[in-house]
Design a protein around this motif. Structure first.
Motif, mmCIF file in Angstrom:
data_model
loop_
_atom_site.group_PDB
_atom_site.id
_atom_site.type_symbol
_atom_site.label_atom_id
_atom_site.label_comp_id
_atom_site.label_asym_id
_atom_site.label_seq_id
_atom_site.Cartn_x
_atom_site.Cartn_y
_atom_site.Cartn_z
ATOM 1 N N VAL A 52 39.968 51.657 29.499
ATOM 2 C CA VAL A 52 41.178 51.308 28.745
ATOM 3 C C VAL A 52 42.393 51.279 29.672
ATOM 4 C CG1 VAL A 52 42.808 52.187 27.021
ATOM 5 C CG2 VAL A 52 40.368 52.080 26.489
ATOM 6 N N LEU A 53 42.481 52.247 30.578
ATOM 7 C CA LEU A 53 43.584 52.262 31.552
ATOM 8 C C LEU A 53 43.559 51.005 32.415
ATOM 9 C CD1 LEU A 53 43.491 55.999 32.718
ATOM 10 C CD2 LEU A 53 45.117 54.926 31.149
ATOM 11 N N GLY A 54 42.349 50.568 32.807
ATOM 12 C CA GLY A 54 42.224 49.349 33.598
ATOM 13 C C GLY A 54 42.669 48.120 32.832
ATOM 14 N N VAL A 55 42.307 48.052 31.551
ATOM 15 C CA VAL A 55 42.717 46.914 30.712
ATOM 16 C C VAL A 55 44.237 46.867 30.584
ATOM 17 C CG1 VAL A 55 42.682 45.958 28.380
ATOM 18 C CG2 VAL A 55 40.578 46.802 29.382
ATOM 19 N N LEU A 56 44.841 48.004 30.274
ATOM 20 C CA LEU A 56 46.297 48.041 30.103
ATOM 21 C C LEU A 56 47.018 47.714 31.413
ATOM 22 C CD1 LEU A 56 46.675 51.171 27.793
ATOM 23 C CD2 LEU A 56 46.830 48.760 27.159
ATOM 24 N N LEU A 57 46.458 48.182 32.531
ATOM 25 C CA LEU A 57 47.045 47.868 33.833
ATOM 26 C C LEU A 57 47.047 46.359 34.061
ATOM 27 C CD1 LEU A 57 48.101 48.813 36.627
ATOM 28 C CD2 LEU A 57 45.719 48.879 37.386
ATOM 29 N N ALA A 58 45.929 45.708 33.716
ATOM 30 C CA ALA A 58 45.822 44.261 33.918
ATOM 31 C C ALA A 58 46.735 43.487 32.971
ATOM 32 C CB ALA A 58 44.369 43.810 33.740
ATOM 33 N N ARG A 59 46.762 43.883 31.674
ATOM 34 C CA ARG A 59 47.513 43.129 30.669
ATOM 35 C C ARG A 59 49.018 43.352 30.778
ATOM 36 N NH1 ARG A 59 44.502 39.191 28.953
ATOM 37 N NH2 ARG A 59 46.006 38.881 27.285
ATOM 38 N N ILE A 60 49.424 44.598 31.083
ATOM 39 C CA ILE A 60 50.852 44.922 31.055
ATOM 40 C C ILE A 60 51.510 44.797 32.428
ATOM 41 C CG2 ILE A 60 52.524 46.773 30.582
ATOM 42 C CD1 ILE A 60 50.666 47.802 28.411
ATOM 43 N N CYS A 61 50.756 45.092 33.487
ATOM 44 C CA CYS A 61 51.354 45.115 34.831
ATOM 45 C C CYS A 61 50.966 43.917 35.704
ATOM 46 C CB CYS A 61 50.975 46.415 35.547
ATOM 47 S SG CYS A 61 51.546 47.906 34.720
ATOM 48 N N ILE A 62 49.675 43.563 35.736
ATOM 49 C CA ILE A 62 49.212 42.540 36.670
ATOM 50 C C ILE A 62 49.508 41.125 36.178
ATOM 51 C CG2 ILE A 62 47.203 41.568 37.854
ATOM 52 C CD1 ILE A 62 45.962 44.337 37.867
ATOM 53 N N LEU A 63 49.040 40.787 34.973
ATOM 54 C CA LEU A 63 49.203 39.412 34.470
ATOM 55 C C LEU A 63 50.668 38.989 34.337
ATOM 56 C CD1 LEU A 63 46.367 38.862 31.829
ATOM 57 C CD2 LEU A 63 46.686 37.710 34.020
ATOM 58 N N PRO A 64 51.559 39.825 33.745
ATOM 59 C CA PRO A 64 52.957 39.387 33.633
ATOM 60 C C PRO A 64 53.631 39.163 34.984
ATOM 61 C CG PRO A 64 52.515 41.212 32.138
ATOM 62 C CD PRO A 64 51.336 41.109 33.060
ATOM 63 N N ARG A 65 53.143 39.836 36.034
ATOM 64 C CA ARG A 65 53.755 39.705 37.355
ATOM 65 C C ARG A 65 53.083 38.645 38.217
ATOM 66 N NH1 ARG A 65 54.640 44.719 35.594
ATOM 67 N NH2 ARG A 65 56.561 45.812 36.159
ATOM 68 N N LEU A 66 52.028 38.058 37.706
ATOM 69 C CA LEU A 66 51.328 37.020 38.460
ATOM 70 C C LEU A 66 52.191 35.765 38.494
ATOM 71 C CD1 LEU A 66 48.549 36.673 39.869
ATOM 72 C CD2 LEU A 66 47.743 35.595 37.755
ATOM 73 N N ALA A 67 52.415 35.227 39.688
ATOM 74 C CA ALA A 67 53.266 34.043 39.831
ATOM 75 C C ALA A 67 52.691 32.863 39.052
ATOM 76 C CB ALA A 67 53.391 33.674 41.311
ATOM 77 N N HIS A 68 53.577 31.984 38.581
ATOM 78 C CA HIS A 68 53.131 30.825 37.801
ATOM 79 C C HIS A 68 52.358 29.822 38.662
ATOM 80 C CE1 HIS A 68 55.079 31.940 34.065
ATOM 81 N NE2 HIS A 68 56.181 32.239 34.743
ATOM 82 N N THR A 69 52.644 29.809 39.951
ATOM 83 C CA THR A 69 51.870 28.989 40.893
ATOM 84 C C THR A 69 51.506 29.839 42.102
ATOM 85 O OG1 THR A 69 53.871 28.169 41.998
ATOM 86 C CG2 THR A 69 52.976 26.826 40.200
ATOM 87 N N LEU A 70 50.288 29.652 42.599
ATOM 88 C CA LEU A 70 49.824 30.427 43.742
ATOM 89 C C LEU A 70 49.216 29.510 44.782
ATOM 90 C CD1 LEU A 70 48.945 32.205 40.923
ATOM 91 C CD2 LEU A 70 48.570 33.896 42.711
ATOM 92 N N GLN A 71 49.351 29.895 46.035
ATOM 93 C CA GLN A 71 48.768 29.149 47.146
ATOM 94 C C GLN A 71 47.475 29.821 47.573
ATOM 95 O OE1 GLN A 71 49.807 26.334 48.705
ATOM 96 N NE2 GLN A 71 51.618 26.048 47.400
ATOM 97 N N LEU A 72 46.369 29.104 47.456
ATOM 98 C CA LEU A 72 45.070 29.618 47.868
ATOM 99 C C LEU A 72 44.351 28.555 48.681
ATOM 100 C CD1 LEU A 72 43.886 31.248 44.504
ATOM 101 C CD2 LEU A 72 44.748 32.447 46.516
ATOM 102 N N TRP A 73 43.879 28.953 49.875
ATOM 103 C CA TRP A 73 43.138 28.044 50.740
ATOM 104 C C TRP A 73 43.899 26.734 50.998
ATOM 105 C CZ3 TRP A 73 40.277 29.661 46.177
ATOM 106 C CH2 TRP A 73 39.587 30.835 46.384
ATOM 107 N N GLY A 74 45.226 26.864 51.114
ATOM 108 C CA GLY A 74 46.047 25.695 51.391
ATOM 109 C C GLY A 74 46.258 24.788 50.195
ATOM 110 N N MET A 75 45.874 25.252 49.004
ATOM 111 C CA MET A 75 46.021 24.459 47.787
ATOM 112 C C MET A 75 46.891 25.222 46.787
ATOM 113 S SD MET A 75 42.024 23.272 47.410
ATOM 114 C CE MET A 75 42.350 22.192 46.003
ATOM 115 N N THR A 76 47.560 24.482 45.904
ATOM 116 C CA THR A 76 48.424 25.084 44.895
ATOM 117 C C THR A 76 47.701 25.133 43.554
ATOM 118 O OG1 THR A 76 50.404 24.243 46.010
ATOM 119 C CG2 THR A 76 50.638 24.927 43.710
ATOM 120 N N PHE A 77 47.674 26.329 42.946
ATOM 121 C CA PHE A 77 47.023 26.506 41.656
ATOM 122 C C PHE A 77 48.013 27.111 40.671
ATOM 123 C CE2 PHE A 77 43.615 26.781 44.782
ATOM 124 C CZ PHE A 77 42.663 25.926 44.249
ATOM 125 N N SER A 78 47.882 26.722 39.405
ATOM 126 C CA SER A 78 48.697 27.347 38.363
ATOM 127 C C SER A 78 48.094 28.696 38.002
ATOM 128 C CB SER A 78 48.751 26.454 37.123
ATOM 129 O OG SER A 78 47.479 26.409 36.491
#
Length: 265
Positions: free
Chosen positions: A80-106
């Motif tokens: 449950v702590l892991g779920v809340l960490l992902a939903r409340i802390c990780i996902l909201p702070r994830l950038a709307h666009t990310l650079q991976l392997w030289g490519m842009t992803f939403s």
């Protein structure tokens, strides 16, 4: 597309009823590709549907006295702590666009790519899992290390659940059998209780952030999933568990490759 999405919701319920897990693997793609829901929101829909359906199934196992509440508690708290960490802390702070392997992803693409990789990993668990275990618990092998390992795996699976909206039953069950040394049916029953706890609390975490959902769509899919689960329990008696499990494993690895290629390219 909506009609096909509702039909697949019944299929999702059938999978849950026939295999005791795996429905969450279908939930996110159904909402994303058939109901046109953004991937971040789709993971939230999945948490409620999977949580409610798993709770219903866990109640049936409770009546059969198959639930191991001690193991479920040890796994659920860090999960449950892991779920809340992902939903409340990780996902909201994830950038709307990310650079991976030289490519842009939403942000949505990244979630679906991670989800597709998870599908392939789960299919391996399904192929390797055994259908028969000893009928008695072996508490002599339940050491402090095994409890610690169960808690750590619970935290990791919780983060994965919060990130991609999948219950993780096919990761939880093998872990409980191998680490807690309990029978397969007890592991399946306890897994459903764990899934319901972390999924429903994860959904409540979304509500605490003010995220809004289409509750008409949510209720409709949930009702159809319950109907499918009822049908799945009947189908379970027509085929061997091994046949159902391996057939579904093939299906999800194909789906995982399809989602990966679609979102990556």
């Amino acid at each position: 597309m909506d009609i096909l999405g509702y039909v697949l919701s019944i299929v999702m319920g059938i999978v849950l009823g026939a295999l005791g897990g795996g429905g969450s693997i279908l939930t996110v793609p159904i909402f994303v590709y058939f109901f046109k829901v953004p991937a971040v929101l789709a993971t939230g829909y999945s948490l409620l549907i999977v949580g409610a359906t798993s709770l219903l199934a866990a109640w049936r196992y409770h009546k059969e006295q198959l639930l191991d509440y001690k193991i479920a508690f040890i796994f659920s708290v860090p999960s449950v702590l892991g779920v809340l960490l992902a939903r409340i802390c990780i996902l909201p702070r994830l950038a709307h666009t990310l650079q991976l392997w030289g490519m842009t992803f939403s942000k949505d693409q990244v979630i679906l790519i991670v989800f597709s990789i998870l599908l392939c990993v789960i299919s391996v668990f399904m192929f390797k899992s055994k259908d028969h275990q000893k009928d008695q618990n072996n508490p002599a092998h339940q050491t402090v290390f095994s409890w610690f390992a169960i808690a750590v795996e619970g935290f990791v699976v919780g983060i994965i659940t919060g990130f991609v909206g999948a219950g993780g039953g096919f990761m939880i069950v093998p872990a409980l059998v191998l680490l807690a040394h309990i029978p397969l049916r007890t592991a399946i029953a306890s897994s459903l209780l764990i899934i319901s706890a972390k999924s429903l609390i994860g959904f409540l975490g979304d509500l605490s952030l003010g995220i809004s959902y289409n509750y008409g769509l949510l209720l409709g899919v949930l009702c159809l999933t319950f109907i499918g689960a009822f049908l799945g329990t009947r189908i379970n008696n027509l085929f061997s568990v091994s046949t159902l499990r391996k057939g579904f494993a093939v299906f999800i690895i194909v789906m995982g490759v399809f989602i990966f290629l679609k979102e990556f390219y």
